[in-house]
Design an enzyme around this catalytic site. Structure first.
Site, PDB file in Angstrom:
ATOM      1  N   LYS A  38      36.952 -22.309  44.117  1.00  0.00           N
ATOM      2  CA  LYS A  38      37.684 -21.124  44.582  1.00  0.00           C
ATOM      3  C   LYS A  38      39.118 -21.059  44.047  1.00  0.00           C
ATOM      4  O   LYS A  38      39.657 -19.978  43.838  1.00  0.00           O
ATOM      5  CB  LYS A  38      37.700 -21.084  46.111  1.00  0.00           C
ATOM      6  CG  LYS A  38      36.327 -20.869  46.742  1.00  0.00           C
ATOM      7  CD  LYS A  38      35.781 -19.492  46.474  1.00  0.00           C
ATOM      8  CE  LYS A  38      34.485 -19.231  47.250  1.00  0.00           C
ATOM      9  NZ  LYS A  38      33.869 -17.940  46.849  1.00  0.00           N
ATOM     10  N   GLU A  67      40.019 -12.759  52.429  1.00  0.00           N
ATOM     11  CA  GLU A  67      38.980 -12.989  53.432  1.00  0.00           C
ATOM     12  C   GLU A  67      38.436 -14.390  53.172  1.00  0.00           C
ATOM     13  O   GLU A  67      38.549 -14.899  52.064  1.00  0.00           O
ATOM     14  CB  GLU A  67      37.852 -11.962  53.298  1.00  0.00           C
ATOM     15  CG  GLU A  67      36.780 -12.282  52.247  1.00  0.00           C
ATOM     16  CD  GLU A  67      37.281 -12.307  50.814  1.00  0.00           C
ATOM     17  OE1 GLU A  67      38.299 -11.632  50.534  1.00  0.00           O
ATOM     18  OE2 GLU A  67      36.675 -12.998  49.965  1.00  0.00           O
ATOM     19  N   SER A 104      29.771 -26.870  43.366  1.00  0.00           N
ATOM     20  CA  SER A 104      30.810 -25.851  43.563  1.00  0.00           C
ATOM     21  C   SER A 104      31.937 -26.340  44.456  1.00  0.00           C
ATOM     22  O   SER A 104      33.071 -25.894  44.331  1.00  0.00           O
ATOM     23  CB  SER A 104      30.193 -24.586  44.140  1.00  0.00           C
ATOM     24  OG  SER A 104      29.483 -24.885  45.328  1.00  0.00           O
TER      25      SER A 104
END
Lengths: 266, 395
Positions: free
Chosen positions: B88, B110, B377
């Site tokens: 991210k 968000e 991830s």
């Protein structure tokens, strides 16, 4: 897409607003969410809004994810959905209400898509005259905009305070019925104060179109309606009506009466 | 610097289905993004930050014991080793730098699992930006450690109590904030979702994952992988690792969705496997919805996959057949979580665990000479409290 702003005999919404303009009156557009607080009271509210002075009624189709709405209309949609309200149910409600004022369907795109390509014809048959789609700005989806623009309902377009001048002209060229001017940045909901630059915003729209201009978002009180009436052709009141209807349909009708009186006593 | 690709649509999917108020903000963002990517000063600053702050390029680890189980050579692309523990940060930092360039000092985000919220809060702390993160109440409970991290980093967390109280509603609430504040705020969306230019822009900011992995594999193995596997919620780590391989027709691309309690139940998040075309959060994509066009609540044990929509480019890749999408249940994902920890000493995020579990369930599918690239991830530290409550070690 060609210009579809020419008024024809089937333009009930445009005709109603033109008649008001000829009489020097301002339009009161009253919003309610179909199926809120429940079906029976929603029907009573629709009739009550018409009987107490609304010139146009916007019927909100409840949607699970209403991005453009503040807490009051979000909650009303949630409650309506919990009560089983659908787009088909909304049309049945409008048909049963048999109102003598024009009705505009206020929807997000997804329920309209899901309802199938004949939904505009079904809506017209149920007594709906206009349609307004909160999440379909000009150019977002030419095919679906054509579907809406060339269908039996008057396709009302929204403009925002952020919309640049050349885009304003393009949007209003594709709109029918009236132009819905969003008064301020943000979602639906009541405001203590109107934006100071609202008269300039209205003038910017006036400069590019002959369509009537109705101002919504943040308009809740009679004195606000009166102030807007000095510049615009009409006002849209939503959250304040919905909030009143949360508790009593009578209270919502009384608010509409007060708004009517204020608009007529400019 | 070549001109960056900013698709408004991916086949039939994508678009900008937003309130009119946001259109000028999306136009401004598109122009600023295009200009930034053509500006060598910006791209050099971004490369520097990715290298020296995030820790890129991330490692490509061999996985000998897991490979023995699968029956082919599995390589782990270690996004879990990035600063803040997931992919991210690649996107959050790049968008925050873009916001600075646009003169916007207030950031909205968000978050579902909290990883994007933490990454955004981190980028904002580093760049001195105000940060407001919308997070569903249910997710705040599931991911309390990340809530603490975000607050420690100086972010304001706004609990979202509407609807399902998860990522879907947090995203709606963030968009409502942006409609109200767009002249002064930038919305850092956390996945390849939302209105254009977000899906293409977030993909580009995550594409370093696949570009690095492709080069690393070519160097280490002399060839390309047979299969690339990644989990898909909104789909940003998957698009990030897929993108460089899309032109390599021989490379199979597998996206693993959350089947939750099972695809035969109504409690899953498998929008690519079982969704239908619909509009949510500004884009036309595949969506979990009922016959009336109401969005159906998603479910997954993993907060980061608990989303009823998916990025429009994934919907397009599925439609064209270029990528294949499969689904893995909560229970299988928990096994995957344990498996990678025990076999490789890597505790994967519950999101990643879905991809691990799909490989484990399909062992024997490859020949021994095949190479498989798995996108790790994120790391699973954020999930250990939740998983330990489930009593996983008892089994």
């Amino acid at each position: 897409m060609g210009s579809v702003s020419a008024t024809t005999s089937s333009d009930v919404l445009a005709d109603r607003l033109a008649a008001l303009r000829r009489d020097g009156r301002r339009a009161l557009v009253a919003y309610c969410t179909a199926g809120h607080p429940d079906r029976a009271r929603s029907l009573a509210l629709l009739r009550g809004l018409a009987a107490n002075g609304a010139d146009v009624i916007e019927v909100g189709v409840p949607f699970s994810d209403p991005l453009a709405d503040g807490p009051v209309i979000q909650r009303s949609s949630q409650r309506a959905l919990e009560g089983g309200m659908t787009l088909a149910g909304t049309l049945a409600l409008v048909q049963e209400a048999a109102l003598d004022v024009p009705v505009v369907l206020f929807s997000y795109l997804n329920p309209l898509i899901a309802a199938g390509t004949d939904v505009l014809e079904r809506a017209a048959a149920a007594g709906v005259h206009g349609v307004l789609v909160t999440d379909l700005p000009l150019g977002a989806d030419p095919e679906r905009e054509r579907w809406l623009g060339e269908g039996p309902l008057e396709f009302v377009r929204l403009v925002a305070p952020t919309t640049p001048a050349e885009r304003l002209a393009a949007i209003t060229a594709h709109g029918r019925g009236f132009v819905y001017l969003i008064s301020r940045l943000g979602v639906t909901g009541e405001s203590a104060e109107l934006p100071a630059d609202l008269p300039e915003s209205i003038a910017r729209v006036r400069a590019v179109t002959d369509l009537p201009i109705c101002v919504g978002f943040g308009v809740s009180r009679p004195e606000q309606a009166r102030a807007i009436g000095a510049h615009a052709d009409g006002v849209v009141v939503g959250s304040a009506i919905v909030r009143a209807a949360d508790t009593r349909v009578d209270a919502a009708c009384a608010l509409v009466r007060d708004l009517r009186t204020a608009l007529d006593s400019r | 610097m070549s001109t960056v690709q900013i698709e408004e649509r991916f086949g039939a999917f994508g678009g900008r289905y937003v309130p009119e108020t946001l259109i000028p903000a999306l136009d401004e963002l598109t122009a600023a993004y295009r200009a930034a990517m053509a500006d060598p000063v910006f791209t050099r600053e971004l490369d520097d930050a990715l290298r020296h702050y995030v820790g890129r390029p991330s490692a490509l680890s061999s996985a000998p014991r897991f490979s023995a189980l699968i029956g082919a050579t599995v390589w782990l692309k270690r996004e879990d080793l990035n600063h803040t523990g997931a992919h991210k940060i690649n996107n959050a930092l790049a968008q925050a730098m873009l916001a600075v360039r646009m003169g916007k000092r207030r950031i909205i985000a968000e978050t579902g699992a909290g990883q994007h919220g933490v990454a955004t809060a981190t980028a904002c702390a580093r760049l001195g930006l105000e940060c407001v993160v919308y997070m569903g109440e249910e997710d705040m409970r599931r991911q309390s450690l990340n809530v603490f991290r975000m607050r420690l980093l100086g972010a304001t967390i706004v609990p979202v109590t509407s609807g399902t109280r998860t990522l879907k509603d947090a995203t709606s609430e963030a968009i409502r904030d942006w409609v109200t504040t767009c002249p002064t705020s930038h919305y850092i969306i956390g996945s390849v979702v939302g209105p254009a230019p977000y899906p293409a822009m977030v993909r580009e900011f995550q594409a370093c994952v696949g570009r690095e992995a492709r080069a690393q594999l070519l160097e280490r193995t002399g060839g390309l992988p047979r299969t690339v596997v990644a989990c898909v919620g909104g789909g940003s780590n998957a698009m990030g690792i897929f993108h460089a391989f899309v032109p390599d027709a021989a490379v199979e691309l597998i996206g693993v969705e959350a089947a939750g309690e099972g695809l035969q139940t109504d409690r899953h998040s498998a929008s690519l496997s079982l969704g239908s075309p619909g509009v949510l959060h500004g884009a036309l994509s595949l969506l979990l919805q009922d016959a009336n066009g109401q969005v159906h609540p998603a479910h997954s044990v993993s907060a980061g996959l608990d989303y009823p929509g998916v990025g429009p480019e994934h919907a397009h890749l599925r439609t064209t057949g270029r990528a294949t999408y499969v689904a893995v249940t909560d229970a299988e994902a928990l096994e995957g979580f344990k498996l990678l920890a025990r076999l490789e000493g890597v505790i994967p995020a519950l999101e990643t665990s879905h991809a691990v579990a799909w490989l484990a369930a399909n062992r024997g599918r490859w020949s021994a000479s095949d190479h498989i690239l798995l996108c790790v991830s994120g790391r699973g530290d954020k999930d250990v409290a939740q998983v330990s409550e489930m009593g996983i070690l008892a089994t």
